[in-house]
Design a protein around this motif. Structure first.
Motif, short mmCIF file in Angstrom:
data_model
loop_
_atom_site.label_atom_id
_atom_site.label_comp_id
_atom_site.label_asym_id
_atom_site.label_seq_id
_atom_site.Cartn_x
_atom_site.Cartn_y
_atom_site.Cartn_z
N ALA A 119 0.83 -1.20 0.00
CA ALA A 119 0.00 0.00 0.00
C ALA A 119 0.87 1.25 0.00
CB ALA A 119 -0.91 -0.01 1.23
N ASP A 120 0.52 2.14 -0.88
CA ASP A 120 1.21 3.43 -0.97
C ASP A 120 0.17 4.44 -1.41
OD1 ASP A 120 2.65 5.68 -1.63
OD2 ASP A 120 4.30 4.58 -2.54
N THR A 121 -0.13 5.38 -0.56
CA THR A 121 -1.21 6.33 -0.84
C THR A 121 -0.92 7.20 -2.07
OG1 THR A 121 -0.21 7.90 0.71
CG2 THR A 121 -1.94 6.46 1.55
N GLN A 122 0.35 7.22 -2.55
CA GLN A 122 0.64 8.01 -3.74
C GLN A 122 0.36 7.23 -5.03
OE1 GLN A 122 2.79 8.58 -0.92
NE2 GLN A 122 1.43 10.35 -0.85
N ARG A 123 0.18 5.95 -4.92
CA ARG A 123 -0.05 5.15 -6.12
C ARG A 123 -1.51 5.24 -6.56
NH1 ARG A 123 3.25 -0.52 -5.07
NH2 ARG A 123 5.32 0.38 -5.01
N THR A 124 -1.70 5.14 -7.85
CA THR A 124 -3.06 5.15 -8.41
C THR A 124 -3.53 3.72 -8.55
OG1 THR A 124 -2.58 7.16 -9.65
CG2 THR A 124 -4.47 5.86 -10.36
N PRO A 125 -4.74 3.41 -8.09
CA PRO A 125 -5.23 2.04 -8.22
C PRO A 125 -5.40 1.64 -9.68
CG PRO A 125 -6.99 3.52 -7.56
CD PRO A 125 -5.73 4.31 -7.49
N LEU A 183 -2.56 -1.14 13.06
CA LEU A 183 -2.61 -2.34 12.23
C LEU A 183 -2.07 -2.07 10.83
CD1 LEU A 183 -3.56 -5.30 11.91
CD2 LEU A 183 -5.79 -4.39 11.19
N ALA A 184 -2.51 -0.99 10.23
CA ALA A 184 -2.08 -0.63 8.88
C ALA A 184 -2.08 0.89 8.77
CB ALA A 184 -2.99 -1.27 7.83
N PRO A 185 -1.08 1.56 9.32
CA PRO A 185 -1.09 3.03 9.39
C PRO A 185 -1.16 3.73 8.04
CG PRO A 185 1.06 2.13 9.98
CD PRO A 185 0.12 0.99 9.94
N ALA A 186 -0.62 3.11 6.99
CA ALA A 186 -0.65 3.73 5.67
C ALA A 186 -2.02 3.63 5.02
CB ALA A 186 0.39 3.09 4.77
N ILE A 187 -2.88 2.77 5.57
CA ILE A 187 -4.20 2.55 4.96
C ILE A 187 -5.31 3.12 5.83
CG2 ILE A 187 -5.82 0.79 4.16
CD1 ILE A 187 -3.41 -1.05 3.74
N SER A 188 -5.30 2.74 7.10
CA SER A 188 -6.36 3.17 8.02
C SER A 188 -5.74 3.41 9.39
CB SER A 188 -7.46 2.10 8.11
OG SER A 188 -8.51 2.52 8.94
N TYR A 247 -9.28 -3.08 2.49
CA TYR A 247 -9.25 -2.82 1.05
C TYR A 247 -10.12 -1.62 0.69
CZ TYR A 247 -9.56 -3.43 -4.00
OH TYR A 247 -9.51 -3.22 -5.35
N GLU A 248 -11.31 -1.57 1.27
CA GLU A 248 -12.17 -0.42 0.99
C GLU A 248 -11.52 0.87 1.50
OE1 GLU A 248 -16.49 1.63 1.73
OE2 GLU A 248 -15.54 0.38 3.26
N SER A 249 -10.92 0.79 2.68
CA SER A 249 -10.24 1.97 3.24
C SER A 249 -9.14 2.45 2.30
CB SER A 249 -9.64 1.63 4.61
OG SER A 249 -10.67 1.34 5.55
N LEU A 250 -8.40 1.51 1.70
CA LEU A 250 -7.33 1.89 0.78
C LEU A 250 -7.90 2.57 -0.46
CD1 LEU A 250 -4.37 1.82 -0.10
CD2 LEU A 250 -4.79 -0.46 -1.05
#
Length: 295
Positions: A119-125, A183-188, A247-250
Motif C-alpha cells: 500500500a502506498d497512498t501516492q499510487r493510483t489504483p 494495524l495498517a497506518p498507511a491505509i487506516s 481494502y475499501e479503506s485503501l
C-alpha cells in the motif's frame, strides 16, 4: 453522530428482519439485489468514471433483479437443498456460482493481501482491474447470499454475518480501549492490532456460542468438522472481514474521500456497511460448495 448511527442501524435491522423473516424469500433476494447494486455503484465511482459507474450499476440491477425474481423457484427446492433442473442454478451448485466463488476467494486471498502489503497512498489504483473485481465480488456475494438463504434459511445467514459483526464491533471498541500499535497506518490509521485481536477472539467466541444451535452456520460446519476446526473457520472469516475493510479503506484513501457515499446517515455508504460481507461471503459459499461436493 452516535444517535444518528443508532437510528440508521435500527432502521436497517428492521428492514432486514422484515424481508428475511416475515416475507417470502423473493423479497430478501430483491433487497440483496438493490443493496448490492448500490454498493457496486459506490465501488465503481471510486475506481472508474461516474458515468461508467452509473451505467454498469443500472445494468447490474436489472440483471440481479431479474435473477432474484425469476432465477429461483422457492416452492421447488427439495429438502436436500437441490435446485430443480431447468433453473439457472440447477443442481444447487452451478458453474456460475462455482466460478464467482473461486474468483472471489482468489481475489481476497491473493490479490488484495499483495495490494495491502504494498500500500502506498501516492499510487493510483489499477482502475480496470479494481472495477472488474468489484463486479465479480459484488455479484458473487449477492448470488451467494440468495442461494444460502434459500438453502438454509435466515438463521444460517444471520449466524455467519454474526461473525462479521462481532469482529467489526469488538475490533472497534477493543482498539479504543487498549490502543497500541497501528494495524495498517498507511491505509487506516484508526485501526490497531489490539482491536484486530479483540475482533478475532469475539468471532471465535461467537462460533463457539452458536456451534450447537440447530440451523446456524457454525452448527452446519460442525456436522462435518471437529470443534477446533469450526473455531478456526471463525478466525479465518474474521481475518477476511478485516481484509475487506482495509481494502475499501485503501480505495477510499486513494480517492481522497472518507465515505463511499452519504446514503446512510451516520454510516456513510452501503459499501461502508457491506465491505466485510463482500470479502467473507465468497469464502462461505466456497466452503459450502466443498462440503456439498465431498459429502
Amino acid at each position: 453522530m452516535l444517535l444518528q448511527r443508532i437510528i440508521t442501524a435500527v432502521v436497517l435491522l428492521i428492514v432486514l428482519l422484515l424481508v428475511s423473516v416475515f416475507l417470502a424469500p423473493v423479497y430478501f433476494r430483491i433487497f440483496v439485489a438493490i443493496a448490492s447494486a448500490i454498493a457496486l455503484w459506490e465501488w465503481l465511482r471510486l475506481t472508474a468514471s461516474a458515468n461508467a459507474a452509473r451505467i454498469i450499476a443500472i445494468v447490474y440491477l436489472i440483471v440481479a433483479g431479474w435473477t432474484a425474481i425469476a432465477g429461483f423457484d422457492d416452492a421447488a427446492v427439495t429438502t436436500a437443498g437441490v435446485m430443480p433442473a431447468g433453473m439457472p442454478w440447477a443442481g444447487g451448485i452451478s458453474p456460475v456460482a462455482a466460478g464467482v466463488a473461486t474468483l472471489g476467494v482468489l481475489f481476497w486471498t491473493i490479490a488484495v493481501p499483495l495490494i495491502l502489503n504494498r500500500a502506498d497512498t501516492q499510487r493510483t489504483p489499477v482502475s480496470v482491474l479494481s472495477s472488474l473485481a468489484g463486479i465479480i465480488v459484488v455479484g458473487g456475494s449477492a448470488l451467494a447470499l440468495a442461494m444460502l438463504h434459500l438453502q438454509h434459511g435466515v438463521w444460517f445467514i444471520f449466524s455467519f454475518l454474526g461473525v462479521i459483526w462481532c469482529a467489526d464491533t469488538f475490533a472497534y471498541f477493543g482498539g479504543k480501549h487498549f490502543g497500541g500499535a497501528r494495524l495498517a497506518p498507511a491505509i487506516s490509521p484508526g485501526k490497531t492490532r489490539s482491536g484486530a485481536i479483540c475482533g478475532l477472539i469475539a468471532a471465535v467466541i461467537w462460533m463457539l456460542a452458536t456451534m450447537y444451535i440447530d440451523g446456524s452456520f457454525a452448527g452446519y460446519v460442525h456436522q462435518y468438522f471437529p470443534a477446533f476446526l469450526v473455531l478456526l473457520v471463525g478466525a479465518v472469516l474474521a481475518t477476511y472481514s478485516m481484509i475487506g475493510d482495509l481494502y475499501e479503506s485503501l480505495i477510499k484513501r486513494r480517492a481522497g474521500i472518507k465515505d463511499s457515499s452519504n446514503l446512510l446517515p451516520g454510516h456513510g455508504g452501503v459499501w461502508d456497511r457491506f465491505d466485510s460481507i463482500l470479502s467473507v461471503t465468497p469464502l462461505v459459499l466456497a466452503l459450502w460448495m466443498l462440503i456439498r461436493h465431498f459429502h
